[in-house]
Design a protein around this motif. Structure first.
Motif, short mmCIF file in Angstrom:
data_model
loop_
_atom_site.label_atom_id
_atom_site.label_comp_id
_atom_site.label_asym_id
_atom_site.label_seq_id
_atom_site.Cartn_x
_atom_site.Cartn_y
_atom_site.Cartn_z
N PHE A 15 0.72 -1.14 0.03
CA PHE A 15 0.07 -0.19 -0.05
C PHE A 15 0.79 1.20 0.04
CE2 PHE A 15 -4.22 -1.68 1.08
CZ PHE A 15 -3.88 -2.81 1.84
N THR A 16 0.31 2.35 -0.38
CA THR A 16 0.95 3.72 -0.30
C THR A 16 0.27 4.63 0.61
OG1 THR A 16 -0.11 4.92 -2.01
CG2 THR A 16 1.62 3.33 -2.72
N LYS A 31 -11.42 9.48 5.86
CA LYS A 31 -11.85 8.51 4.95
C LYS A 31 -13.49 8.27 4.98
CE LYS A 31 -10.23 4.92 2.63
NZ LYS A 31 -9.95 3.70 3.14
N ARG A 33 -15.08 6.08 3.16
CA ARG A 33 -15.51 4.65 3.11
C ARG A 33 -14.75 3.67 3.21
NH1 ARG A 33 -15.46 5.21 -3.68
NH2 ARG A 33 -13.47 4.37 -3.67
N PHE A 35 -11.93 0.47 4.46
CA PHE A 35 -11.06 0.23 5.43
C PHE A 35 -10.49 1.60 6.05
CE2 PHE A 35 -6.68 -1.02 6.88
CZ PHE A 35 -7.26 -2.01 7.87
N GLY A 45 -3.31 3.95 -0.98
CA GLY A 45 -4.27 2.88 -1.29
C GLY A 45 -3.25 1.89 -1.90
N GLU A 60 -3.10 7.81 -6.27
CA GLU A 60 -3.73 7.63 -5.21
C GLU A 60 -3.95 9.24 -4.67
OE1 GLU A 60 -5.80 5.55 -3.64
OE2 GLU A 60 -5.21 3.51 -4.66
N GLU A 64 -7.51 11.10 -4.34
CA GLU A 64 -8.23 11.32 -3.40
C GLU A 64 -8.29 12.72 -2.80
OE1 GLU A 64 -6.45 8.59 -0.31
OE2 GLU A 64 -7.36 6.79 -1.56
N PHE A 80 1.77 -3.84 9.19
CA PHE A 80 0.76 -4.19 9.98
C PHE A 80 0.13 -5.43 9.86
CE2 PHE A 80 0.07 0.10 8.61
CZ PHE A 80 0.45 0.76 9.90
N MET A 89 0.05 -6.07 5.82
CA MET A 89 0.05 -4.69 5.17
C MET A 89 1.24 -4.12 5.03
SD MET A 89 -3.73 -3.68 6.48
CE MET A 89 -3.95 -2.06 5.10
N GLU A 108 -13.80 9.31 -1.83
CA GLU A 108 -13.18 8.50 -0.67
C GLU A 108 -12.72 9.18 0.68
OE1 GLU A 108 -10.70 5.59 -2.19
OE2 GLU A 108 -9.67 5.05 -0.26
N ASP A 127 -1.58 3.40 15.58
CA ASP A 127 -0.21 3.46 15.65
C ASP A 127 0.42 4.74 15.25
OD1 ASP A 127 0.17 3.38 12.31
OD2 ASP A 127 -1.69 2.31 12.98
N TRP A 131 4.94 7.00 15.22
CA TRP A 131 5.83 7.14 14.05
C TRP A 131 5.81 8.70 13.64
CZ3 TRP A 131 2.98 8.30 9.58
CH2 TRP A 131 1.89 7.50 9.56
N TYR A 147 -2.07 -5.79 15.50
CA TYR A 147 -3.37 -5.76 16.04
C TYR A 147 -3.89 -6.73 16.46
CZ TYR A 147 -3.32 -0.60 14.82
OH TYR A 147 -3.03 0.73 14.68
N1 LIG Z 1 -1.89 6.11 9.04
C1 LIG Z 1 -2.14 4.99 8.80
N2 LIG Z 1 -2.50 4.74 7.51
C2 LIG Z 1 -3.03 3.28 7.52
C3 LIG Z 1 -2.82 2.37 8.38
N3 LIG Z 1 -3.33 1.04 7.89
C4 LIG Z 1 -3.60 1.16 6.69
O1 LIG Z 1 -4.03 0.76 5.79
N4 LIG Z 1 -3.30 2.62 6.27
C5 LIG Z 1 -3.44 3.16 5.17
C6 LIG Z 1 -2.86 2.46 4.03
C7 LIG Z 1 -3.65 3.17 2.85
O2 LIG Z 1 -3.08 4.30 2.45
C8 LIG Z 1 -5.03 2.98 3.26
C9 LIG Z 1 -5.67 1.61 3.02
O3 LIG Z 1 -5.80 1.61 1.86
P1 LIG Z 1 -7.48 1.67 1.18
O4 LIG Z 1 -7.91 0.30 1.65
O5 LIG Z 1 -8.11 3.02 1.43
O6 LIG Z 1 -7.01 1.52 -0.50
P2 LIG Z 1 -7.65 1.75 -1.80
O7 LIG Z 1 -7.56 3.36 -1.65
O8 LIG Z 1 -6.90 0.99 -2.78
O9 LIG Z 1 -9.00 1.31 -1.60
P3 LIG Z 1 -10.32 0.96 -2.40
O10 LIG Z 1 -10.30 2.11 -3.65
O11 LIG Z 1 -10.27 -0.43 -2.85
O12 LIG Z 1 -11.51 1.35 -1.37
O13 LIG Z 1 -4.74 3.24 4.77
C10 LIG Z 1 -2.55 2.98 9.89
O14 LIG Z 1 -2.64 1.93 10.77
N5 LIG Z 1 -2.08 4.17 10.04
#
Ligand SMILES: Nc1nc2c([nH]c(=O)n2[C@H]2C[C@H](O)[C@@H](COP(=O)(O)OP(=O)(O)OP(=O)(O)O)O2)c(=O)[nH]1
Length: 164
Positions: A15-16, A31, A33, A35, A45, A60, A64, A80, A89, A108, A127, A131, A147
């Motif tokens: 992920f980024t 956010k 919608r 995760f 993402g 992304e 976004e 994670f 992750m 989003e 978390d 950091w 977690y």
């Molecule tokens: N600051 C922070 N960011 C996190 C944590 N865990 C985690 O996944 N992220 C970030 C990484 C990604 O930027 C984002 C999760 O990616 P996403 O599910 O939104 O991915 P996406 O945009 O491709 O999603 P989608 O279009 O499929 O809904 O959240 C965390 O604990 N802290």
């Protein structure tokens, strides 16, 4: 235990996560919608097939919040692990103050500038508070967080990293 010994042979998904800075402010997005819904975060993402990390981070970011940057600097890598998921992750964290475009709300994310003294940690992933000091001081870092559920960290390690 070092982070590489903890995560070394486990399956990971990339992920980024990108943060935009301006003077003493940072742009965060609420956010809307999926995760992490309801939390403030940077922009990012999953990678698309055949996409590089930097290409995905740029895409992304623009999708976004409407901003573009060719100058995203890699600041950290976060791992994670959730108790019910064998795939970790692996989140690559970028930062820049060199960007173009206008901030725009997306489906989003609802973006908002925050003063660095008012970063809303109680409404971010638990978390992040560990950091962010590295990010703010531009010290490169690697973090591992285990977690139990989305609100409960049961173990963590942070290392300052010379090169990423
Ligand atoms: N600051 C922070 N960011 C996190 C944590 N865990 C985690 O996944 N992220 C970030 C990484 C990604 O930027 C984002 C999760 O990616 P996403 O599910 O939104 O991915 P996406 O945009 O491709 O999603 P989608 O279009 O499929 O809904 O959240 C965390 O604990 N802290």
């Amino acid at each position: 235990m070092t982070i590489s010994s903890i995560v070394g042979n486990k399956a990971k998904k990339l992920f980024t996560l990108a943060f935009i800075r301006r003077d003493n402010q940072v742009l965060l997005g609420l956010k809307k919608r999926g995760f992490g819904v309801g939390k403030w975060n940077g922009f990012g993402g999953k990678l698309n097939p055949n996409e590089t990390l930097i290409d995905a981070a740029q895409r992304e970011l623009e999708e976004e919040c409407g901003l573009r940057s060719d100058h995203l600097a890699k600041m950290g890598v976060l791992y994670f692990e959730f108790e019910d998921n064998p795939v970790l992750m692996e989140v690559h964290v970028f930062q820049t103050s060199d960007f173009t475009g206008e901030v725009k709300e997306s489906e989003e994310m609802k973006p908002q500038w925050y003063d660095l003294r008012d970063v809303p940690f109680s409404r971010m992933w638990p978390d992040d508070v560990f950091w962010w000091p590295y990010l703010l001081e531009e010290r490169k870092f690697t973090g591992y967080f285990k977690y139990k559920d989305q609100e409960t960290i049961v173990d963590y390690v942070i290392e300052e990293t010379a090169a990423l």
